[in-house]
Design an enzyme around this catalytic site. Sequence first.
Site, PDB file in Angstrom:
ATOM      1  N   CYS A   1     -16.903  18.840 -50.262  1.00 18.77           N
ATOM      2  CA  CYS A   1     -18.191  18.939 -49.288  1.00 18.77           C
ATOM      3  C   CYS A   1     -19.172  17.616 -50.939  1.00 18.77           C
ATOM      4  O   CYS A   1     -18.253  16.807 -50.673  1.00 18.77           O
ATOM      5  CB  CYS A   1     -19.554  19.893 -49.144  1.00 18.77           C
ATOM      6  SG  CYS A   1     -19.539  20.583 -50.911  1.00 18.77           S
TER       7      CYS A   1
ATOM      8  N   CYS B   1     -18.589  15.802 -45.247  1.00 17.48           N
ATOM      9  CA  CYS B   1     -18.446  14.283 -45.841  1.00 17.48           C
ATOM     10  C   CYS B   1     -18.217  13.471 -45.277  1.00 17.48           C
ATOM     11  O   CYS B   1     -18.607  11.997 -45.876  1.00 17.48           O
ATOM     12  CB  CYS B   1     -18.251  14.634 -47.326  1.00 17.48           C
ATOM     13  SG  CYS B   1     -16.184  14.779 -47.017  1.00 17.48           S
TER      14      CYS B   1
ATOM     15  N   CYS C   1     -14.087  11.113 -47.801  1.00 13.04           N
ATOM     16  CA  CYS C   1     -12.261  11.785 -47.731  1.00 13.04           C
ATOM     17  C   CYS C   1     -12.017  10.932 -47.112  1.00 13.04           C
ATOM     18  O   CYS C   1     -11.649  10.764 -45.921  1.00 13.04           O
ATOM     19  CB  CYS C   1     -12.574  13.544 -46.723  1.00 13.04           C
ATOM     20  SG  CYS C   1     -14.372  14.506 -46.967  1.00 13.04           S
TER      21      CYS C   1
END
Length: 131
Positions: free
Chosen positions: A10, A84, A88
């Site tokens: 996250c 996120c 990522c």
Amino acid sequence: MTRPTVLFVCVHNAGRSQMAAGFLQHLAGDRVDVLSAGSAPADQINPTAIEAMAEVGIDIAGEQPKVLTTESVQASDVVITMGCGDACPFYPGKRYEDWKLDDPAGQGIEAVRPIRDEIRSRVEALIASLG
């Protein structure tokens, strides 16, 4: 078979991903390797997340937010993202899941408990899917 590695990601690695990692470690034990990281890690774990997990007998107080690295993604079999987005990195051959969960940051314990319970049910389903 080798143990699968699961990475929870996250933004701040201070709430959702830490609670998920705590549940997976607690429920799966040594059957799974557990990692967590954040695209912009906070200075410390969210105290309300620590409190919510303590209520169900899981201590995450000793954890520290960690920065997301390409190495941690490459080392993982399953990557669970929690808000996120494009931060990522994506690698072919990995299993990706995006869990839409409210962010516990700045929330009181009454608001964090349902997030915690939703994370637990998703972790239980994840364990079942890993065999």
